[in-house]
Design an enzyme around this catalytic site. Structure first.
Site, short mmCIF file in Angstrom:
data_model
loop_
_atom_site.label_atom_id
_atom_site.label_comp_id
_atom_site.label_asym_id
_atom_site.label_seq_id
_atom_site.Cartn_x
_atom_site.Cartn_y
_atom_site.Cartn_z
N TYR A 55 -1.58 0.35 10.70
CA TYR A 55 -1.83 -0.32 9.42
C TYR A 55 -0.62 -0.16 8.49
O TYR A 55 -0.14 -1.13 7.89
CB TYR A 55 -3.10 0.27 8.76
CG TYR A 55 -3.30 -0.14 7.33
CD1 TYR A 55 -3.91 -1.35 7.00
CD2 TYR A 55 -2.88 0.69 6.27
CE1 TYR A 55 -4.09 -1.73 5.67
CE2 TYR A 55 -3.05 0.33 4.95
CZ TYR A 55 -3.66 -0.88 4.66
OH TYR A 55 -3.84 -1.26 3.34
N SER A 77 0.81 -1.23 0.00
CA SER A 77 0.00 0.00 0.00
C SER A 77 0.83 1.27 0.00
O SER A 77 1.91 1.33 0.63
CB SER A 77 -0.87 -0.01 1.26
OG SER A 77 -1.41 1.25 1.51
N GLU A 88 0.10 3.63 1.76
CA GLU A 88 0.16 4.05 3.17
C GLU A 88 1.57 3.86 3.73
O GLU A 88 1.93 4.48 4.73
CB GLU A 88 -0.82 3.23 4.00
CG GLU A 88 -2.18 3.86 4.23
CD GLU A 88 -2.15 5.03 5.21
OE1 GLU A 88 -2.66 6.11 4.82
OE2 GLU A 88 -1.64 4.89 6.33
P1 NAP Z 1 -11.43 -4.78 1.87
O1 NAP Z 1 -12.59 -4.44 1.01
O2 NAP Z 1 -11.40 -4.28 3.28
O3 NAP Z 1 -11.32 -6.39 1.90
C1 NAP Z 1 -10.49 -7.05 2.84
C2 NAP Z 1 -10.71 -8.55 2.72
O4 NAP Z 1 -9.87 -9.22 3.66
C3 NAP Z 1 -12.15 -9.01 3.02
O5 NAP Z 1 -12.49 -10.01 2.10
C4 NAP Z 1 -12.01 -9.60 4.42
O6 NAP Z 1 -12.96 -10.58 4.72
C5 NAP Z 1 -10.63 -10.23 4.31
N1 NAP Z 1 -10.02 -10.57 5.62
C6 NAP Z 1 -9.77 -9.72 6.64
N2 NAP Z 1 -9.19 -10.40 7.63
C7 NAP Z 1 -9.07 -11.70 7.24
C8 NAP Z 1 -8.55 -12.90 7.83
N3 NAP Z 1 -8.03 -12.89 9.07
N4 NAP Z 1 -8.57 -14.05 7.13
C9 NAP Z 1 -9.11 -14.07 5.90
N5 NAP Z 1 -9.64 -12.98 5.29
C10 NAP Z 1 -9.61 -11.82 5.96
O7 NAP Z 1 -10.06 -4.32 1.20
P2 NAP Z 1 -9.75 -3.94 -0.33
O8 NAP Z 1 -9.98 -2.49 -0.52
O9 NAP Z 1 -10.39 -4.91 -1.24
O10 NAP Z 1 -8.16 -4.13 -0.36
C11 NAP Z 1 -7.58 -5.40 -0.67
C12 NAP Z 1 -6.15 -5.43 -0.15
O11 NAP Z 1 -5.40 -4.39 -0.75
C13 NAP Z 1 -6.00 -5.22 1.36
O12 NAP Z 1 -4.89 -5.97 1.79
C14 NAP Z 1 -5.69 -3.74 1.48
O13 NAP Z 1 -4.99 -3.47 2.68
C15 NAP Z 1 -4.83 -3.54 0.24
N6 NAP Z 1 -4.83 -2.20 -0.35
C16 NAP Z 1 -6.00 -1.60 -0.66
C17 NAP Z 1 -5.98 -0.36 -1.27
C18 NAP Z 1 -7.25 0.35 -1.65
O14 NAP Z 1 -7.20 1.55 -1.93
N7 NAP Z 1 -8.38 -0.34 -1.73
C19 NAP Z 1 -4.75 0.26 -1.57
C20 NAP Z 1 -3.57 -0.43 -1.26
C21 NAP Z 1 -3.61 -1.66 -0.66
P3 NAP Z 1 -14.38 -10.23 5.39
O15 NAP Z 1 -15.31 -9.95 4.25
O16 NAP Z 1 -14.70 -11.49 6.12
O17 NAP Z 1 -14.19 -9.04 6.29
N1 GDD Z 2 -12.41 7.37 6.15
C1 GDD Z 2 -12.51 8.69 6.28
N2 GDD Z 2 -13.65 9.22 6.83
N3 GDD Z 2 -11.48 9.47 5.87
C2 GDD Z 2 -11.62 10.82 5.99
C3 GDD Z 2 -12.76 11.41 6.54
C4 GDD Z 2 -13.81 10.57 6.98
O1 GDD Z 2 -14.85 11.03 7.48
N4 GDD Z 2 -12.59 12.75 6.52
C5 GDD Z 2 -11.40 13.00 5.98
N5 GDD Z 2 -10.79 11.82 5.66
C6 GDD Z 2 -9.45 11.67 5.10
C7 GDD Z 2 -8.54 10.77 5.95
O2 GDD Z 2 -8.03 11.49 7.07
C8 GDD Z 2 -7.49 10.39 4.91
O3 GDD Z 2 -6.49 11.39 4.86
C9 GDD Z 2 -8.25 10.40 3.58
O4 GDD Z 2 -9.52 11.02 3.84
C10 GDD Z 2 -8.50 9.02 2.97
O5 GDD Z 2 -9.07 8.17 3.95
P1 GDD Z 2 -9.63 6.71 3.59
O6 GDD Z 2 -10.59 6.79 2.46
O7 GDD Z 2 -10.10 6.09 4.87
O8 GDD Z 2 -8.37 5.94 2.99
P2 GDD Z 2 -6.84 5.84 3.48
O9 GDD Z 2 -6.02 6.65 2.52
O10 GDD Z 2 -6.69 6.09 4.91
O11 GDD Z 2 -6.54 4.28 3.25
C11 GDD Z 2 -6.96 3.60 2.06
O12 GDD Z 2 -5.94 3.67 1.10
C12 GDD Z 2 -4.73 2.99 1.42
C13 GDD Z 2 -3.77 3.20 0.26
O13 GDD Z 2 -3.12 4.43 0.39
C14 GDD Z 2 -7.29 2.15 2.45
O14 GDD Z 2 -7.90 1.50 1.37
C15 GDD Z 2 -6.04 1.38 2.82
O15 GDD Z 2 -6.37 -0.01 3.02
C16 GDD Z 2 -5.05 1.52 1.65
O16 GDD Z 2 -3.87 0.81 1.91
#
Ligand code: NAP
Ligand code: GDD
Length: 327
Positions: free
Chosen positions: A151, A127, A129
């Protein structure tokens, strides 16, 4: 000829559902690992469940034997480790559990591969992050990490253990450093979906106020459907490597509000209320990725731009609310 088989952990999540769709379209047999819960949460993959090429199996990143057993039984050629505790604020409330899933969980999957079949190709969902308090703008594969949340710290561990197993055991293991990617399937607690959903509800007269935290944070937001293709491409190369996947543009949460609300003829300033509750103990102020390596080596490019992404999410939220009988 038998189908290629891929194991996807986290298949019930946003990315898992798009990746499963994509792999099924490519002719794969997909094995989706789900953890046991008292109620099923298959909403994102409900439309795929009847397909003969999809097997849903129980397993958990906390349980080493479940991972070994799945690899032995299904013998996949590729493993995509998408499962994680992925919501950043929760990682301050449950830092140890986040470390168990998001950090040590990666080692458990890698060890299962090493023990059962070291020829399996492995993708780790790393990520942006990890860049946290950014040391360089834009961020590339060589930008040093400075995570700002439990995280982010856990993801840094997951990244380096992937690199380490590649170098120690010669595994084909890749770390995809993906910047934020969104879609109508995004969890409602993430800021993009929180904003587009609230804007649609306000438009339909179902609520009037949207409470948010830091409006000045900037993110490089792309479309999840594009990003899962980069995951697959990483596992089709001659050599394993790590790649940044991003759009190369950054926008603030304030701009996100402007785009979503103005698309519906609304003024976000009349509805958004700042609530300290949504501020974080330590913030990631600015993320912007340089995906040149993914462009040149994988031939990957995003197809949806920022306003297009927000508009498609607003449209999907409006349609879902109307299907529920509102508006
Ligand atoms: P998400 O919607 O939160 O999905 C997370 C998945 O992980 C869900 O299917 C959840 O299952 C499963 N899980 C959590 N704990 C588990 C465990 N102990 N054993 C087995 N399964 C488990 O996340 P996403 O947005 O699809 O992201 C996918 C991956 O990419 C994550 O690793 C996230 O950190 C990473 N990532 C995401 C982003 C982004 O912007 N979306 C960016 C960079 C990296 P349940 O349905 O049972 O909760
Ligand atoms: N969630 C949330 N809710 N975020 C808020 C809010 C609110 O009400 N108001 C402002 N924000 C700001 C957060 O402080 C952060 O700076 C930004 O919006 C994005 O927040 P999120 O959408 O929660 O995503 P994230 O950037 O913290 O994390 C996501 O992206 C990562 C990749 O950079 C997640 O998907 C992580 O799993 C992923 O790794």
């Amino acid at each position: 000829m038998s189908r290629k088989r891929a194991l996807v952990t986290g298949i019930t999540g946003q990315d898992g559902s798009y990746l499963a769709e994509f792999l099924l379209e490519q002719g794969y047999q997909v094995i989706g690992m789900v953890r046991r819960s008292s109620t099923v949460n298959f909403d994102r993959i409900a439309h795929l469940q009847e397909l003969e090429a999809l097997d849903i199996v129980q397993g958990d990143l906390l349980d080493q034997m479940s991972l070994i057993d799945i690899l032995r039984e299904y013998d996949p050629q590729e493993v995509y480790n998408l499962a994680a505790q992925s919501f950043v604020p929760t990682s301050w409330r449950q830092p140890v559990l986040t470390g168990e899933f998001t950090a040590l969980g990666v080692t458990r999957v890698l060890d299962a591969i090493r023990i059962v079949n070291p020829d399996i190709r492995f993708y780790q969902a790393s990520s942006s992050e990890m860049f946290g308090k950014v040391m360089e703008v834009p961020q590339t594969e060589s930008t040093p990490f400075y995570p700002r949340s439990p995280y982010g710290v856990a993801k840094v561990y997951g990244h380096w253990i992937t690199v380490n197993y590649r170098e120690s055991y010669n595994l084909y293991a890749c770390s995809g450093i993906l910047f934020n990617h969104e879609s109508p399937r995004r969890g409602l607690e993430f800021v993009t979906h929180k904003v587009t959903h609230a804007a649609a509800r306000i438009k339909l007269g179902l609520q009037n106020e949207l409470r948010l935290g830091n409006l000045e944070a900037q993110r490089d937001w792309g479309y999840a459907g594009d990003y899962v293709q980069a995951m697959w491409l990483m596992l089709q190369q001659d050599e394993p490597d790590d790649y940044v996947v991003s759009t190369g543009e950054t926008h603030s949460v304030r701009e996100l509000c402007e785009v979503a609300f103005s698309y519906l003829g609304l003024n976000y300033e009349e509805h958004v209320v700042i609530d300290e509750k949504f501020y974080r103990p330590a913030e990631v102020d600015l993320l912007i990725g340089d995906a040149t390596k993914a462009h040149t080596q994988l031939g990957w490019k995003p197809s949806v731009d920022f306003p297009g992404l927000i508009r498609l999410m607003v449209d999907a939220d409006l349609e879902a609310l109307r299907t529920e009988g509102y508006g």
